[in-house]
Design an enzyme around this catalytic site. Structure first.
Site, PDB file in Angstrom:
ATOM      1  N   GLU A  60       0.820  -1.216   0.000  1.00 20.33           N
ATOM      2  CA  GLU A  60       0.000   0.000   0.000  1.00 20.33           C
ATOM      3  C   GLU A  60       0.851   1.263   0.000  1.00 20.33           C
ATOM      4  O   GLU A  60       0.470   2.284  -0.569  1.00 20.33           O
ATOM      5  CB  GLU A  60      -0.873   0.034   1.260  1.00 20.33           C
ATOM      6  CG  GLU A  60      -2.194  -0.645   1.108  1.00 20.33           C
ATOM      7  CD  GLU A  60      -3.158   0.177   0.272  1.00 20.33           C
ATOM      8  OE1 GLU A  60      -2.914   0.351  -0.937  1.00 20.33           O
ATOM      9  OE2 GLU A  60      -4.153   0.634   0.825  1.00 20.33           O
TER      10      GLU A  60
ATOM     11  N   THR B  50      -5.148   8.548  -3.954  1.00 26.73           N
ATOM     12  CA  THR B  50      -4.974   8.633  -2.501  1.00 26.73           C
ATOM     13  C   THR B  50      -3.878   9.644  -2.165  1.00 26.73           C
ATOM     14  O   THR B  50      -3.992  10.406  -1.207  1.00 26.73           O
ATOM     15  CB  THR B  50      -4.638   7.242  -1.934  1.00 26.73           C
ATOM     16  OG1 THR B  50      -5.723   6.369  -2.256  1.00 26.73           O
ATOM     17  CG2 THR B  50      -4.451   7.251  -0.433  1.00 26.73           C
TER      18      THR B  50
HETATM   19  N1  HSE Z   1      -7.095   5.962   5.327  1.00 27.06           N
HETATM   20  C1  HSE Z   1      -6.687   6.168   3.977  1.00 27.06           C
HETATM   21  C2  HSE Z   1      -6.974   7.618   3.605  1.00 27.06           C
HETATM   22  C3  HSE Z   1      -7.464   5.231   3.098  1.00 27.06           C
HETATM   23  O1  HSE Z   1      -8.071   8.088   3.937  1.00 27.06           O
HETATM   24  O2  HSE Z   1      -6.117   8.271   3.016  1.00 27.06           O
HETATM   25  C4  HSE Z   1      -7.121   5.323   1.647  1.00 27.06           C
HETATM   26  O3  HSE Z   1      -8.015   4.493   0.902  1.00 27.06           O
END
Ligand code: HSE
Length: 300
Positions: free
Chosen positions: A124, A173
């Site tokens: 990730e 992201t």
């Molecule tokens: N917790 C992460 C964010 C999840 O909100 O950036 C990304 O899918």
């Protein structure tokens, strides 16, 4: 003795749930990717399905390839994609989680679920720049998951209606994280802590109303919502149609509503219409909280 060819079904996931930034995640019953792993001479990656041209097949840049490389296991990985790309539904987490689970079985590694989550989270990092485990943990464990330090706590709430509406908007992201504040007001932190605490109780009691009311945060959703055209109208349409709560799924742009199982169709239609009113096409996944990665088939 391990096996030479394994197929794993890995569910889409929704992280944060409003209340638990980088801490909460749920596995969705659908959609799901199928990750196929075969013993080979070297690490190779093939991607099948929509958007495959956007997924790197260089093992050093692919979330699944990074997992295989870190274990030094030469395998061919075939990613059969169904989870929409850059959607906020864990499309980069699923292959990493699937390969971690497959290699654990194929090479008899005996890794615990916490170790599998840590391993998949390395993949990730390649996608978002930050090692967050709130997608890979539910993808592996299923249910509602809390990630805290090295611990993964999971629950399996039942009959929780989930509507995830994915608009045709691309949000990476990385971009959505770059918008986030570096510091937060103590009052906002208190609010978010209260939301997170009530969310956990809601999940423990299968209390849809409490879960929905806890899907709120300060300081995060507001800035990210600017990347989602139609966000205020879609949010309102879901609540007006009966949703207990609605929030951005992960880093977006998918919006996720929690409701009774029999309300899902209506809410999905209302959310799609609200996106349409903003000239945005969208697709709905009508689902519930589901199980984690599942081995479908192994061949010696
Ligand atoms: N917790 C992460 C964010 C999840 O909100 O950036 C990304 O899918």
């Amino acid at each position: 003795m391990g096996t030479d060819h394994i197929r794993v079904r890995v569910p889409a996931t929704s992280a944060n749930l409003g209340a638990g930034f980088d801490v909460f995640g749920i596995a969705l019953e659908s959609p799901a990717d199928i990750i196929e792993v075969k013993k080979s001479e070297r690490i190779e990656i093939e991607v099948i399905g929509a958007g495959r041209e956007h997924i790197p097949t260089d093992p050093r840049r692919n979330t699944a390839g990074i997992v295989a490389s870190s274990l030094e296991k030469p395998v061919k990985i075939i990613i059969h994609r169904a989870i929409p790309l850059s959607s906020g539904l864990g499309s980069s987490a699923a292959p990493a989680a699937g390969v971690a689970v497959a290699l654990n079985m194929m090479f008899d590694l005996g890794l615990s679920r916490e170790e599998l989550v840590r391993l998949a989270a390395q993949g990730e990092k390649a996608a978002s720049g930050v090692q967050h485990a709130d997608n890979v943990a539910p993808a592996i464990c299923g249910g509602f998951v809390i990630v805290h330090k090295d611990r993964v706590i999971s629950l399996m709430p039942e009959n929780i209606g989930i509507v995830a509406v994915h608009p045709e908007i691309v949000v990476s992201t990385r971009t959505a994280r770059a918008l986030l504040p570096k510091k937060m007001w103590l009052g906002d932190v208190s609010f978010n802590t209260a939301s997170a605490a009530s969310m956990v109780v809601g999940m423990m009691k299968n209390d849809i109303k409490l879960i929905g009311e806890s899907m709120e945060n300060r300081g995060i959703e507001q800035v990210r919502s600017r990347l989602i055209r139609g966000y205020p109208q879609v949010r309102k349409s879901a609540i007006d149609a009966g949703a207990a709560g609605v929030t951005i799924s992960g880093s977006g742009p998918t919006m996720i509503a929690v409701c009774r199982m029999d309300e899902r169709e209506n809410i999905a239609q209302a959310m799609i219409q609200a996106f349409r009113d903003n000239q945005v096409k969208s697709e709905a996944f009508i689902t519930t909280i589901g199980k984690g990665a599942e081995i479908l088939q192994k061949q010696i």
